[in-house]
Design a protein around this motif. Structure first.
Motif, PDB file in Angstrom:
ATOM      1  N   GLY A  38       0.852  -1.195   0.000  1.00 18.50           N
ATOM      2  CA  GLY A  38       0.000   0.000   0.000  1.00 18.50           C
ATOM      3  C   GLY A  38       0.879   1.233   0.000  1.00 18.50           C
ATOM      4  O   GLY A  38       0.726   2.145   0.820  1.00 18.50           O
TER       5      GLY A  38
ATOM      6  N   ASP B 240       0.717  -1.864  -4.554  1.00 16.16           N
ATOM      7  CA  ASP B 240      -0.418  -0.971  -4.277  1.00 16.16           C
ATOM      8  C   ASP B 240      -1.589  -1.350  -5.167  1.00 16.16           C
ATOM      9  O   ASP B 240      -1.440  -2.108  -6.144  1.00 16.16           O
TER      10      ASP B 240
ATOM     11  N   ASP C 203      -4.548  -5.761  -5.769  1.00 16.47           N
ATOM     12  CA  ASP C 203      -5.672  -5.384  -4.901  1.00 16.47           C
ATOM     13  C   ASP C 203      -5.672  -6.378  -3.740  1.00 16.47           C
ATOM     14  O   ASP C 203      -6.053  -7.537  -3.917  1.00 16.47           O
TER      15      ASP C 203
ATOM     16  N   LEU D  51       1.977   0.724   5.973  1.00 17.67           N
ATOM     17  CA  LEU D  51       1.667   1.923   6.758  1.00 17.67           C
ATOM     18  C   LEU D  51       0.374   2.581   6.289  1.00 17.67           C
ATOM     19  O   LEU D  51       0.226   2.917   5.101  1.00 17.67           O
TER      20      LEU D  51
HETATM   21  C1  LIG Z   1      -3.432   6.111   3.699  1.00 19.98           C
HETATM   22  S1  LIG Z   1      -2.689   5.526   2.236  1.00 19.98           S
HETATM   23  C2  LIG Z   1      -1.080   5.121   2.855  1.00 19.98           C
HETATM   24  C3  LIG Z   1      -0.028   5.193   1.797  1.00 19.98           C
HETATM   25  C4  LIG Z   1       1.403   4.977   2.257  1.00 19.98           C
HETATM   26  N1  LIG Z   1       1.590   3.693   2.878  1.00 19.98           N
HETATM   27  C5  LIG Z   1       1.855   6.092   3.165  1.00 19.98           C
HETATM   28  O1  LIG Z   1       2.026   5.862   4.370  1.00 19.98           O
HETATM   29  O2  LIG Z   1       2.023   7.192   2.665  1.00 19.98           O
HETATM   30  C6  LIG Z   1      -3.490   3.975   2.008  1.00 19.98           C
HETATM   31  C7  LIG Z   1      -2.876   3.128   0.908  1.00 19.98           C
HETATM   32  O3  LIG Z   1      -3.522   1.836   0.927  1.00 19.98           O
HETATM   33  C8  LIG Z   1      -3.754   1.428  -0.383  1.00 19.98           C
HETATM   34  N2  LIG Z   1      -4.863   0.492  -0.426  1.00 19.98           N
HETATM   35  C9  LIG Z   1      -6.131   0.656   0.035  1.00 19.98           C
HETATM   36  N3  LIG Z   1      -6.882  -0.418  -0.266  1.00 19.98           N
HETATM   37  C10 LIG Z   1      -6.054  -1.284  -0.933  1.00 19.98           C
HETATM   38  C11 LIG Z   1      -6.238  -2.573  -1.514  1.00 19.98           C
HETATM   39  N4  LIG Z   1      -7.425  -3.172  -1.490  1.00 19.98           N
HETATM   40  N5  LIG Z   1      -5.179  -3.141  -2.126  1.00 19.98           N
HETATM   41  C12 LIG Z   1      -3.970  -2.544  -2.176  1.00 19.98           C
HETATM   42  N6  LIG Z   1      -3.737  -1.328  -1.631  1.00 19.98           N
HETATM   43  C13 LIG Z   1      -4.766  -0.713  -1.026  1.00 19.98           C
HETATM   44  C14 LIG Z   1      -4.116   2.731  -1.116  1.00 19.98           C
HETATM   45  O4  LIG Z   1      -3.982   2.593  -2.517  1.00 19.98           O
HETATM   46  C15 LIG Z   1      -3.093   3.694  -0.496  1.00 19.98           C
HETATM   47  O5  LIG Z   1      -1.890   3.700  -1.205  1.00 19.98           O
END
Ligand SMILES: C[S@@+](CC[C@H](N)C(=O)[O-])C[C@H]1O[C@@H](n2cnc3c(N)ncnc32)[C@H](O)[C@@H]1O
Length: 284
Positions: free
Chosen positions: A92, A115, A144, A170
Motif C-alpha cells: 500500500g 499498491d 488489490d 503503513l
Molecule cells: C493512507 S494511504 C497510505 C499510503 C502509504 N503507505 C503512506 O504511508 O504514505 C493507504 C494506501 O492503501 C492502499 N490500499 C487501500 N486499499 C487497498 C487494496 N485493497 N489493495 C492494495 N492497496 C490498497 C491505497 O492505494 C493507499 O496507497
C-alpha cells in the motif's frame, strides 16, 4: 477504496509528511523527496503556508503519527538489513518515497512497491510529472489486497520468497477487511527467518475512552465520506497473540507512550502522537 480513482488518503498522508518537512524542527522523519512527490501545486501551496492542510485540532497528532510510522519502519528496515534482509516490500505504498532515496543502491536492497492498481498508476504518472527517476532496483507490483493474494502479486515481480524480506504496511490495514489483513500477515510469517514487518493499525473502538471515541468517530466519518471507510480494528493484546501463533518469534507493539518516548521526547513544540493507533513490529 473506489476502484476507478486513486486513493485520496494516499495524497493526504503525503501532504502531512511534506508539511512535517517544513513545520517541525527537529524532524522525526527526514524525507528530501516528500515535497516533490505531492506535485507542484500542492508543494507551492505548502511553501506559501506550511500549515494550510492543518485544519483541525487533531492535525498535529496525525502529522506526528505519519512521520513516526515511516521513521519507525525505516529504522526497523535498517535493523533487518543487518540480519540479512535484501528485499523490501512496501505494501500500500501510496506516495512513499523510500525507493527514490534508497541508501542501499546497486542491487544491495531490491524494493517492491505493492499498491492497488489505480493508485499505483497515478503514482507512476506523478513520478514522471515530478521528474523523479524510477531506479532499476525498484519493481512495481499492482495488487488489490482485498481480492488478490499477495504471494500471487509478488510472483510476477521477481520477488524471491526463499530470501529474507522486510515489509512495511503503513496506513493501510484499517482500509481492508480483517481477513485480508490476517491473510497477508500469514504470508509474511511464512517468510524465511530474519524477515519482518512493521504495520500500524487502529485500536478497536470498544477499547477507547469516550474522548478518544469522539475523535475516532470524527475521523471515521471523514474517511468514509471521502469513499475510503475503515474496516479493520484490533485489540493489541489479542493481535500480539495471533501474530505469535502465526509464527512470528518476536512481536513488539508500540502504543503512544512507546512512540512518544522513542521519537518525541523533550521537544519544545509539544509535538506527539495521539492514542487511536499503534505501530507493530513483528519478526519471523
Ligand atoms: C493512507 S494511504 C497510505 C499510503 C502509504 N503507505 C503512506 O504511508 O504514505 C493507504 C494506501 O492503501 C492502499 N490500499 C487501500 N486499499 C487497498 C487494496 N485493497 N489493495 C492494495 N492497496 C490498497 C491505497 O492505494 C493507499 O496507497
Amino acid at each position: 477504496m473506489k476502484e476507478d480513482r486513486p486513493s485520496g488518503t494516499a495524497q493526504r498522508v503525503a501532504l502531512r509528511r511534506a508539511a512535517h518537512q517544513l513545520i517541525d524542527d527537529p524532524k522525526v522523519f527526514d524525507d528530501p523527496v516528500a515535497l516533490r512527490i505531492i506535485g507542484n501545486e500542492s508543494a507551492s501551496a505548502l511553501h506559501a503556508d506550511p500549515r494550510q492542510f492543518e485544519t483541525t485540532p487533531l492535525s498535529p497528532y496525525l502529522r506526528a503519527f505519519v512521520a513516526a510510522r515511516s521513521r519507525y519502519a525505516e529504522d526497523e528496515l535498517a535493523l533487518g538489513i543487518q540480519r540479512g534482509v535484501r528485499q523490501y516490500v512496501i505494501l500500500g505504498a501510496g506516495l512513499d518515497t523510500f525507493a527514490y532515496r534508497n541508501p542501499h543502491p546497486g542491487g544491495a536492497l531490491r524494493v517492491f512497491e505493492v499498491d492497488h492498481p489505480t493508485t499505483q498508476a497515478w503514482k507512476r504518472a506523478r513520478l514522471e510529472e515530478a521528474g523523479v527517476m524510477v531506479p532499476s532496483d525498484l519493481t512495481f507490483a499492482p495488487v488489490d489486497l482485498e481480492t488478490e493474494a499477495l504471494a500471487e502479486g509478488l510472483r510476477g515481480a521477481r520477488y524471491d520468497p526463499g530470501k529474507c524480506a522486510f515489509f512495511s504496511w503503513l496506513g493501510v490495514t484499517e482500509y481492508l477487511p480483517t481477513e485480508a489483513v490476517m491473510a497477508t500477515l500469514r504470508f509474511i510469517a511464512s517468510s524465511p527467518v530474519g524477515s519482518g514487518v512493521v504495520f500500524d493499525y487502529m485500536i478497536s473502538p470498544s477499547l477507547l475512552t469516550p474522548a478518544q471515541r469522539s475523535h475516532f468517530d470524527a475521523l471515521a466519518q471523514r474517511v468514509a465520506s471521502a469513499g475510503e471507510p475503515w474496516h479493520a480494528f484490533f485489540d493489541p493484546a489479542l493481535l500480539t497473540r495471533e501474530l505469535q501463533a502465526m509464527g512470528f518469534g518476536y512481536v513488539e507493539d508500540n502504543g503512544p507512550n512507546e512512540i512518544n518516548a522513542l521519537y518525541f521526547k523533550d521537544r519544545k513544540d509539544g509535538l506527539r502522537v495521539g492514542s487511536l493507533s499503534h505501530i507493530m513490529s513483528a519478526r519471523v
